[in-house]
Design an enzyme around this catalytic site. Structure first.
Site, PDB file in Angstrom:
ATOM      1  N   ASP A  74    -102.908 -26.509 -81.117  1.00 57.49           N
ATOM      2  CA  ASP A  74    -101.433 -26.678 -82.028  1.00 57.49           C
ATOM      3  C   ASP A  74    -101.210 -25.163 -82.462  1.00 57.49           C
ATOM      4  OD1 ASP A  74     -99.357 -28.231 -82.745  1.00 57.49           O
ATOM      5  OD2 ASP A  74     -99.741 -27.501 -84.320  1.00 57.49           O
ATOM      6  N   TYR A  79     -97.410 -19.300 -87.537  1.00 58.46           N
ATOM      7  CA  TYR A  79     -98.758 -19.262 -88.019  1.00 58.46           C
ATOM      8  C   TYR A  79     -99.110 -17.907 -88.211  1.00 58.46           C
ATOM      9  CZ  TYR A  79     -98.285 -24.369 -87.528  1.00 58.46           C
ATOM     10  OH  TYR A  79     -97.854 -25.716 -87.748  1.00 58.46           O
ATOM     11  N   LYS A 108     -94.389 -23.532 -81.257  1.00 59.37           N
ATOM     12  CA  LYS A 108     -92.982 -23.922 -82.046  1.00 59.37           C
ATOM     13  C   LYS A 108     -92.076 -22.907 -82.261  1.00 59.37           C
ATOM     14  CE  LYS A 108     -96.264 -27.285 -84.440  1.00 59.37           C
ATOM     15  NZ  LYS A 108     -97.431 -26.121 -84.704  1.00 59.37           N
ATOM     16  N   HIS A 141     -89.425 -26.404 -84.824  1.00 57.71           N
ATOM     17  CA  HIS A 141     -90.575 -26.404 -85.846  1.00 57.71           C
ATOM     18  C   HIS A 141     -90.027 -27.307 -86.987  1.00 57.71           C
ATOM     19  CE1 HIS A 141     -94.399 -24.455 -87.795  1.00 57.71           C
ATOM     20  NE2 HIS A 141     -94.022 -25.464 -88.196  1.00 57.71           N
ATOM     21  N   ASN A 200     -90.816 -32.372 -87.984  1.00 60.79           N
ATOM     22  CA  ASN A 200     -90.254 -32.736 -89.136  1.00 60.79           C
ATOM     23  C   ASN A 200     -88.736 -33.311 -89.042  1.00 60.79           C
ATOM     24  OD1 ASN A 200     -92.485 -31.717 -90.775  1.00 60.79           O
ATOM     25  ND2 ASN A 200     -91.906 -29.738 -89.606  1.00 60.79           N
ATOM     26  N   GLY A 251    -104.683 -35.293 -95.084  1.00 56.83           N
ATOM     27  CA  GLY A 251    -103.695 -35.425 -96.384  1.00 56.83           C
ATOM     28  C   GLY A 251    -103.906 -34.250 -97.172  1.00 56.83           C
ATOM     29  N   SER A 254    -105.392 -29.750 -96.749  1.00 58.98           N
ATOM     30  CA  SER A 254    -104.699 -28.165 -96.812  1.00 58.98           C
ATOM     31  C   SER A 254    -103.803 -27.657 -97.764  1.00 58.98           C
ATOM     32  CB  SER A 254    -103.863 -28.710 -95.376  1.00 58.98           C
ATOM     33  OG  SER A 254    -102.985 -27.588 -95.015  1.00 58.98           O
ATOM     34  N   LYS A 302    -107.005 -28.957 -88.686  1.00 60.12           N
ATOM     35  CA  LYS A 302    -107.480 -27.696 -88.848  1.00 60.12           C
ATOM     36  C   LYS A 302    -108.885 -27.151 -89.216  1.00 60.12           C
ATOM     37  CE  LYS A 302    -107.582 -23.905 -91.331  1.00 60.12           C
ATOM     38  NZ  LYS A 302    -108.415 -23.476 -92.869  1.00 60.12           N
ATOM     39  N   ASN A 305    -114.389 -23.855 -89.242  1.00 62.04           N
ATOM     40  CA  ASN A 305    -115.833 -24.202 -89.884  1.00 62.04           C
ATOM     41  C   ASN A 305    -116.316 -24.922 -88.234  1.00 62.04           C
ATOM     42  OD1 ASN A 305    -118.031 -25.968 -90.264  1.00 62.04           O
ATOM     43  ND2 ASN A 305    -117.627 -25.095 -92.448  1.00 62.04           N
ATOM     44  N   ARG A 308    -117.394 -28.575 -88.824  1.00 59.81           N
ATOM     45  CA  ARG A 308    -116.096 -29.420 -88.991  1.00 59.81           C
ATOM     46  C   ARG A 308    -115.631 -29.459 -87.658  1.00 59.81           C
ATOM     47  NH1 ARG A 308    -113.830 -27.598 -94.929  1.00 59.81           N
ATOM     48  NH2 ARG A 308    -115.296 -28.784 -95.923  1.00 59.81           N
ATOM     49  N   LEU A 309    -115.646 -28.266 -86.713  1.00 60.25           N
ATOM     50  CA  LEU A 309    -114.986 -28.469 -85.499  1.00 60.25           C
ATOM     51  C   LEU A 309    -115.603 -29.706 -84.689  1.00 60.25           C
ATOM     52  CD1 LEU A 309    -114.657 -24.957 -84.184  1.00 60.25           C
ATOM     53  CD2 LEU A 309    -112.642 -26.328 -84.376  1.00 60.25           C
ATOM     54  N   ASN A 312    -114.727 -33.304 -86.384  1.00 59.37           N
ATOM     55  CA  ASN A 312    -113.526 -33.661 -86.256  1.00 59.37           C
ATOM     56  C   ASN A 312    -113.173 -34.312 -84.712  1.00 59.37           C
ATOM     57  OD1 ASN A 312    -113.171 -32.908 -88.955  1.00 59.37           O
ATOM     58  ND2 ASN A 312    -111.730 -31.068 -88.341  1.00 59.37           N
TER      59      ASN A 312
HETATM   60  N1  LIG Z   1     -95.148 -28.982 -87.720  1.00 60.39           N
HETATM   61  C1  LIG Z   1     -95.272 -28.663 -88.892  1.00 60.39           C
HETATM   62  O1  LIG Z   1     -94.406 -28.479 -89.727  1.00 60.39           O
HETATM   63  C2  LIG Z   1     -96.748 -28.462 -89.424  1.00 60.39           C
HETATM   64  C3  LIG Z   1     -96.894 -28.411 -90.684  1.00 60.39           C
HETATM   65  C4  LIG Z   1     -98.304 -28.411 -91.140  1.00 60.39           C
HETATM   66  C5  LIG Z   1     -99.358 -28.311 -90.201  1.00 60.39           C
HETATM   67  N2  LIG Z   1     -99.156 -28.370 -88.756  1.00 60.39           N
HETATM   68  C6  LIG Z   1    -100.092 -28.361 -87.678  1.00 60.39           C
HETATM   69  O2  LIG Z   1    -101.150 -29.258 -88.140  1.00 60.39           O
HETATM   70  C7  LIG Z   1    -102.480 -28.944 -88.442  1.00 60.39           C
HETATM   71  C8  LIG Z   1    -103.310 -29.518 -89.350  1.00 60.39           C
HETATM   72  O3  LIG Z   1    -102.804 -29.683 -90.885  1.00 60.39           O
HETATM   73  P1  LIG Z   1    -103.138 -28.954 -91.662  1.00 60.39           P
HETATM   74  O4  LIG Z   1    -103.883 -27.639 -91.353  1.00 60.39           O
HETATM   75  O5  LIG Z   1    -101.966 -28.782 -92.767  1.00 60.39           O
HETATM   76  O6  LIG Z   1    -104.049 -29.949 -92.495  1.00 60.39           O
HETATM   77  P2  LIG Z   1    -105.438 -30.895 -92.075  1.00 60.39           P
HETATM   78  O7  LIG Z   1    -105.930 -30.391 -90.895  1.00 60.39           O
HETATM   79  O8  LIG Z   1    -105.388 -32.035 -92.411  1.00 60.39           O
HETATM   80  O9  LIG Z   1    -106.558 -30.148 -93.117  1.00 60.39           O
HETATM   81  C9  LIG Z   1    -107.078 -28.898 -92.942  1.00 60.39           C
HETATM   82  C10 LIG Z   1    -107.909 -28.480 -94.414  1.00 60.39           C
HETATM   83  O10 LIG Z   1    -108.992 -29.366 -94.018  1.00 60.39           O
HETATM   84  C11 LIG Z   1    -110.265 -28.937 -94.063  1.00 60.39           C
HETATM   85  N3  LIG Z   1    -111.126 -29.446 -93.391  1.00 60.39           N
HETATM   86  C12 LIG Z   1    -111.058 -29.720 -91.948  1.00 60.39           C
HETATM   87  N4  LIG Z   1    -111.918 -30.454 -91.405  1.00 60.39           N
HETATM   88  C13 LIG Z   1    -112.500 -30.940 -92.516  1.00 60.39           C
HETATM   89  C14 LIG Z   1    -113.606 -32.007 -92.675  1.00 60.39           C
HETATM   90  N5  LIG Z   1    -114.352 -32.291 -91.730  1.00 60.39           N
HETATM   91  N6  LIG Z   1    -114.042 -32.315 -93.764  1.00 60.39           N
HETATM   92  C15 LIG Z   1    -113.313 -31.800 -94.975  1.00 60.39           C
HETATM   93  N7  LIG Z   1    -112.466 -30.734 -95.042  1.00 60.39           N
HETATM   94  C16 LIG Z   1    -111.950 -30.575 -93.755  1.00 60.39           C
HETATM   95  C17 LIG Z   1    -109.898 -27.629 -93.843  1.00 60.39           C
HETATM   96  O11 LIG Z   1    -110.846 -26.544 -94.380  1.00 60.39           O
HETATM   97  P3  LIG Z   1    -111.559 -25.329 -93.386  1.00 60.39           P
HETATM   98  O12 LIG Z   1    -110.853 -24.859 -92.555  1.00 60.39           O
HETATM   99  O13 LIG Z   1    -112.329 -24.646 -94.439  1.00 60.39           O
HETATM  100  O14 LIG Z   1    -112.460 -26.347 -92.922  1.00 60.39           O
HETATM  101  C18 LIG Z   1    -108.492 -27.465 -94.596  1.00 60.39           C
HETATM  102  O15 LIG Z   1    -108.517 -26.892 -95.769  1.00 60.39           O
HETATM  103  C19 LIG Z   1    -102.058 -27.259 -88.963  1.00 60.39           C
HETATM  104  O16 LIG Z   1    -103.171 -26.354 -88.608  1.00 60.39           O
HETATM  105  C20 LIG Z   1    -100.779 -27.206 -87.900  1.00 60.39           C
HETATM  106  O17 LIG Z   1    -101.373 -26.568 -86.557  1.00 60.39           O
HETATM  107  C21 LIG Z   1     -97.879 -28.501 -88.545  1.00 60.39           C
END
Ligand SMILES: NC(=O)c1ccc[n+]([C@@H]2O[C@H](COP(=O)([O-])OP(=O)(O)OC[C@H]3O[C@@H](n4cnc5c(N)ncnc54)[C@H](OP(=O)(O)O)[C@@H]3O)[C@@H](O)[C@H]2O)c1
Length: 356
Positions: A74, A79, A108, A141, A200, A251, A254, A302, A305, A308-309, A312
């Site tokens: 994604d 980004y 996007k 986006h 969104n 939640g 991020s 996302k 690490n 965590r990859l 997840n």
């Molecule tokens: N369309 C939109 O407007 C929009 C908006 C926001 C996001 N997105 C997309 O959605 C993706 C995911 O959303 P996001 O990055 O906001 O949030 P997320 O994936 O829910 O959370 C990422 C955060 O969680 C940590 N994390 C990841 N795996 C973990 C695990 N197993 N245990 C504990 N912590 C963990 C990551 O830290 P580390 O990296 O240090 O592991 C990072 O700080 C984005 O990267 C993007 O591609 C789209």
């Protein structure tokens, strides 16, 4: 195949579904490893999100993620790391680890490129950075159109019209979504993208879009996690054959580092989530992510690490009970962490609500 009713009962959270014919996840009912789009395309239900992945590590993260099994990515112009993502993908393809057609790559359209004449230029730039001749999915986006910033002037343009101004701010440009969508449809006809969708958006904007779309949106990407479950929007999408991808599936995780969540707003630290995790000998993150895929959505967590990859992606050898699904859905607080109505003013000096 599990009968429809049994599936509804086993997932609990989807008990609002009234018409089995609108379910496009049928063959993935047991594992939930894939979701199916209205076109018949299969998308791996767990993708890797690239927001805030450092450019310095992005290419390596792509390669490691492919090694551990990711095939869905994604990305987005905004980004700022598409060139590095492209570098990692190209290296994986040229080393023979994976073939292009085995990948699902999303990008996007940024807010400054909503005018019809800029949409093609924007996708061409993302394609050049990603080193592809087509995208699997291209999303609008945000339902936010901002004044055009020429590509050679600044890329990615970000939110400010002129970051060097004395009081930098966003500059709105009122572009009808219809103009943007018609240009998105042209990208499909030209073979530059396979599927198009939006992010969104809510039900009203989707209904309006569907009133003139000759190619309906295949995917809606929205914020989804146990504090923002958005059942009505999911139901609307199901009934409209629009597949849903959840962003920020963990939640608040991020948003802590960018001061958009308070320290006590964590989902994965909640005792109830931790106790379900203990029962399955899984991490709390895996339980929350499993809840995301088990309710029939794709998710794009996302991480940069390696552990965590792996963590997840390891969501397909356990299943939450209907009661557990209900308990997790019951944590909903309608808490939106990624709200332009808040962050645009706090970070970009511009009051710009979109959900109210
Ligand atoms: N369309 C939109 O407007 C929009 C908006 C926001 C996001 N997105 C997309 O959605 C993706 C995911 O959303 P996001 O990055 O906001 O949030 P997320 O994936 O829910 O959370 C990422 C955060 O969680 C940590 N994390 C990841 N795996 C973990 C695990 N197993 N245990 C504990 N912590 C963990 C990551 O830290 P580390 O990296 O240090 O592991 C990072 O700080 C984005 O990267 C993007 O591609 C789209």
């Amino acid at each position: 195949m599990i009968p429809f009713q049994a599936w509804v009962e086993s997932t609990g959270s989807l008990s609002y579904v009234s018409n089995p014919s609108v379910i496009f996840h049928q063959e993935s009912i047991i594992s939930h490893e894939k979701i199916k789009l209205a076109s018949g395309a299969d998308v791996p239900s767990v993708g890797l999100g690239f927001w805030k992945i450092d450019r310095a590590v992005a290419a390596d993260v792509v390669q490691s993620s492919i090694d551990v099994g990711y095939r869905h990515f994604d990305a987005a112009c905004d980004y700022g790391n598409e060139a590095e993502v492209g570098q990692g993908l190209a290296a994986a393809i040229s080393s023979g680890k994976v073939r292009r057609h085995e990948l699902w790559v999303t990008s996007k359209l940024w807010n400054t490129y909503h005018r019809g004449e800029h949409v093609r230029q924007a996708v061409k730039r993302s394609l050049a950075d990603l080193r592809f001749d087509y995208l699997d999915l291209y999303l609008v986006h945000f339902p936010i159109s901002l004044a055009f910033v020429p590509f050679e002037h600044r890329y990615p343009p970000g939110w400010f019209y002129d970051p060097k101004a004395t009081s930098p701010a966003m500059k709105s440009d009122l572009v009808p979504i219809r103009e943007t969508w018609e240009a998105m449809q042209e990208l499909v006809r030209e073979g530059l993208v396979r599927e198009i969708g939006v992010s969104n958006f809510g039900t009203s904007l989707l209904r309006d879009l569907m009133s003139y779309a000759t190619i309906p949106p295949a995917v809606l990407q929205i914020e989804l996690h146990p504090f923002l479950t958005q059942e009505k929007l999911l139901r609307f999408c199901q009934e409209s054959s629009i597949a849903v991808t959840g962003f920020s599936p963990l939640g608040a995780e991020s948003y802590f580092s960018i001061n958009m969540a308070k320290p006590d707003e964590g989902v994965i630290t909640l005792p109830i989530v931790q106790s379900i995790a203990a029962k399955y000998k899984r991490s709390a993150a895996q339980v929350v992510l499993r809840w995301g895929v088990q309710r029939g959505t794709a998710i794009v967590p996302k991480t940069s690490n390696l552990e965590r990859l792996r963590e997840n992606l390891a969501l397909f050898d356990f299943e939450l009970t209907a009661e557990e699904m209900k308990t997790i859905s019951g944590l909903n607080q309608n808490r939106r962490f990624n709200d332009p109505g808040d962050f645009a003013e706090a970070a970009f000096n511009t009051f710009f609500p979109i959900y109210e």
